[in-house]
Design a protein around this motif. Structure first.
Motif, PDB file in Angstrom:
ATOM      1  N   THR A 125     -14.352 -45.468  15.175  1.00  0.00           N
ATOM      2  CA  THR A 125     -13.429 -45.955  14.147  1.00  0.00           C
ATOM      3  C   THR A 125     -14.068 -45.867  12.768  1.00  0.00           C
ATOM      4  O   THR A 125     -13.434 -45.438  11.790  1.00  0.00           O
ATOM      5  CB  THR A 125     -13.025 -47.408  14.439  1.00  0.00           C
ATOM      6  N   ALA A 126     -15.330 -46.284  12.679  1.00  0.00           N
ATOM      7  CA  ALA A 126     -16.028 -46.251  11.400  1.00  0.00           C
ATOM      8  C   ALA A 126     -16.227 -44.809  10.921  1.00  0.00           C
ATOM      9  O   ALA A 126     -16.085 -44.514   9.726  1.00  0.00           O
ATOM     10  CB  ALA A 126     -17.374 -46.966  11.512  1.00  0.00           C
ATOM     11  N   TRP A 127     -16.543 -43.909  11.840  1.00  0.00           N
ATOM     12  CA  TRP A 127     -16.706 -42.490  11.491  1.00  0.00           C
ATOM     13  C   TRP A 127     -15.397 -41.936  10.924  1.00  0.00           C
ATOM     14  O   TRP A 127     -15.385 -41.253   9.892  1.00  0.00           O
ATOM     15  CB  TRP A 127     -17.121 -41.700  12.728  1.00  0.00           C
ATOM     16  N   PHE A 128     -14.297 -42.221  11.586  1.00  0.00           N
ATOM     17  CA  PHE A 128     -12.981 -41.765  11.137  1.00  0.00           C
ATOM     18  C   PHE A 128     -12.680 -42.301   9.737  1.00  0.00           C
ATOM     19  O   PHE A 128     -12.325 -41.541   8.827  1.00  0.00           O
ATOM     20  CB  PHE A 128     -11.921 -42.234  12.129  1.00  0.00           C
ATOM     21  N   ASN A 129     -12.839 -43.598   9.545  1.00  0.00           N
ATOM     22  CA  ASN A 129     -12.513 -44.213   8.259  1.00  0.00           C
ATOM     23  C   ASN A 129     -13.380 -43.683   7.126  1.00  0.00           C
ATOM     24  O   ASN A 129     -12.889 -43.382   6.034  1.00  0.00           O
ATOM     25  CB  ASN A 129     -12.657 -45.735   8.356  1.00  0.00           C
ATOM     26  N   ALA A 130     -14.696 -43.569   7.371  1.00  0.00           N
ATOM     27  CA  ALA A 130     -15.605 -43.119   6.323  1.00  0.00           C
ATOM     28  C   ALA A 130     -15.299 -41.692   5.895  1.00  0.00           C
ATOM     29  O   ALA A 130     -15.317 -41.364   4.693  1.00  0.00           O
ATOM     30  CB  ALA A 130     -17.052 -43.239   6.784  1.00  0.00           C
ATOM     31  N   ASN A 131     -14.996 -40.821   6.851  1.00  0.00           N
ATOM     32  CA  ASN A 131     -14.678 -39.437   6.493  1.00  0.00           C
ATOM     33  C   ASN A 131     -13.332 -39.337   5.786  1.00  0.00           C
ATOM     34  O   ASN A 131     -13.161 -38.519   4.876  1.00  0.00           O
ATOM     35  CB  ASN A 131     -14.710 -38.550   7.737  1.00  0.00           C
ATOM     36  N   MET A 132     -12.375 -40.162   6.162  1.00  0.00           N
ATOM     37  CA  MET A 132     -11.098 -40.191   5.455  1.00  0.00           C
ATOM     38  C   MET A 132     -11.305 -40.611   3.995  1.00  0.00           C
ATOM     39  O   MET A 132     -10.705 -40.038   3.076  1.00  0.00           O
ATOM     40  CB  MET A 132     -10.136 -41.157   6.140  1.00  0.00           C
ATOM     41  N   VAL A 133     -12.138 -41.606   3.791  1.00  0.00           N
ATOM     42  CA  VAL A 133     -12.415 -42.061   2.424  1.00  0.00           C
ATOM     43  C   VAL A 133     -13.072 -40.949   1.614  1.00  0.00           C
ATOM     44  O   VAL A 133     -12.706 -40.703   0.454  1.00  0.00           O
ATOM     45  CB  VAL A 133     -13.297 -43.318   2.440  1.00  0.00           C
ATOM     46  N   LEU A 134     -14.041 -40.265   2.203  1.00  0.00           N
ATOM     47  CA  LEU A 134     -14.696 -39.173   1.474  1.00  0.00           C
ATOM     48  C   LEU A 134     -13.717 -38.043   1.181  1.00  0.00           C
ATOM     49  O   LEU A 134     -13.829 -37.364   0.149  1.00  0.00           O
ATOM     50  CB  LEU A 134     -15.894 -38.667   2.269  1.00  0.00           C
ATOM     51  N   GLY A 135     -12.749 -37.848   2.076  1.00  0.00           N
ATOM     52  CA  GLY A 135     -11.701 -36.878   1.800  1.00  0.00           C
ATOM     53  C   GLY A 135     -10.875 -37.278   0.595  1.00  0.00           C
ATOM     54  O   GLY A 135     -10.590 -36.456  -0.283  1.00  0.00           O
ATOM     55  N   MET A 136     -10.501 -38.558   0.522  1.00  0.00           N
ATOM     56  CA  MET A 136      -9.734 -39.041  -0.632  1.00  0.00           C
ATOM     57  C   MET A 136     -10.562 -38.970  -1.914  1.00  0.00           C
ATOM     58  O   MET A 136     -10.057 -38.612  -2.980  1.00  0.00           O
ATOM     59  CB  MET A 136      -9.276 -40.474  -0.390  1.00  0.00           C
ATOM     60  N   ALA A 137     -11.848 -39.306  -1.811  1.00  0.00           N
ATOM     61  CA  ALA A 137     -12.721 -39.229  -2.987  1.00  0.00           C
ATOM     62  C   ALA A 137     -12.826 -37.792  -3.483  1.00  0.00           C
ATOM     63  O   ALA A 137     -12.813 -37.534  -4.691  1.00  0.00           O
ATOM     64  CB  ALA A 137     -14.105 -39.784  -2.650  1.00  0.00           C
ATOM     65  N   SER A 138     -12.911 -36.858  -2.544  1.00  0.00           N
ATOM     66  CA  SER A 138     -12.980 -35.447  -2.928  1.00  0.00           C
ATOM     67  C   SER A 138     -11.681 -34.977  -3.575  1.00  0.00           C
ATOM     68  O   SER A 138     -11.691 -34.230  -4.559  1.00  0.00           O
ATOM     69  CB  SER A 138     -13.296 -34.584  -1.700  1.00  0.00           C
TER      70      SER A 138
END
Length: 232
Positions: A125-138
């Motif tokens: 769950t944490a892996w999914f959320n963190a990568n989604m956030v980095l996608g939004m940041a990008s």
């Protein structure tokens, strides 16, 4: 109805309503292990129990105060809470580039420690959320190719019940159920249709409750159309 909306510490006179509700849901799962509803509600039960077990400073208050409190947690819990904090930072809103920039810093900190949290039950769950956030940041930073890469990395998350059976009311509250739609919509608008369709194929293997819709949306995108949730 079942008592599931109060914290695990809440008591009625002579009755632990939360425990009674949880036992009823567990019984429902024994009778029907494939019950999507029961799995979703158990995710909410787990989240409420978790909140009670954590210091309030971890999940309530200004972002940096929460960040400091999270540092005292064991590695696996820290990974989970940093990824949730990252979503909270992104959800701050205006201006989007600054809020998602801060969110991205928390998410990178989380992923830097991911190897030490690999055996934690909430790792996926944490892996999914963190990568989604980095996608939004990008995306807000103007790098759509990097954003597409993070979206696809999110789909590599080891499956957890929180990912298989997402439910409203489970942390992170402000963005509940908006991921992955928020990032996918931005990528579709930017022309990254193949990446979104590929993600949806992978997400269909990860998320039970959204499996059929994900496959239908992937086919729609490949046919040159746009799902209604994309908003354009």
């Amino acid at each position: 109805g079942l008592v599931i909306n109060e914290p695990a510490s809440a008591k009625h006179p002579g009755v632990d309503g939360f425990a009674v509700g949880k036992a009823a849901i567990e019984r429902a799962l024994q009778l029907d292990p494939k019950s999507t509803w029961a799995r979703q509600v158990m995710n909410k039960v787990y989240d409420q129990e978790l909140i009670v077990s954590l210091p309030e400073a971890v999940w309530n208050g200004p972002l940096e105060s929460r960040h400091q409190a999270i540092q005292a947690l064991p590695d696996g819990d820290r990974f989970r809470e940093l990824s949730i904090l990252a979503i909270s930072a992104g959800d701050e809103g205006v201006p989007a580039k600054e809020s998602w920039g801060q969110a991205g810093r928390y998410a990178r900190e989380a992923l830097d420690m991911a190897p030490s949290a690999r055996n934690h039950p909430d790792y996926g769950t944490a892996w999914f959320n963190a990568n989604m956030v980095l996608g939004m940041a990008s995306m807000t930073g103007g790098d759509r190719k990097a954003a597409a890469g993070y979206l696809l990395k999110a789909a590599d998350a080891p499956a957890t019940d929180a990912l298989r059976y997402p439910m409203a009311g489970v942390r992170p509250w402000p963005y509940e159920l908006k991921f992955p739609n928020t990032l996918m919509a931005a990528l579709l608008k930017a022309g990254e249709r193949d990446a979104v369709a590929d993600f949806l194929d992978r997400y269909a293997r990860l998320c039970v409750t959204n499996r059929d819709r994900s496959l239908e949306d992937a086919a729609l995108i490949r046919s040159g159309k746009t799902p209604a949730w994309a908003g354009f």
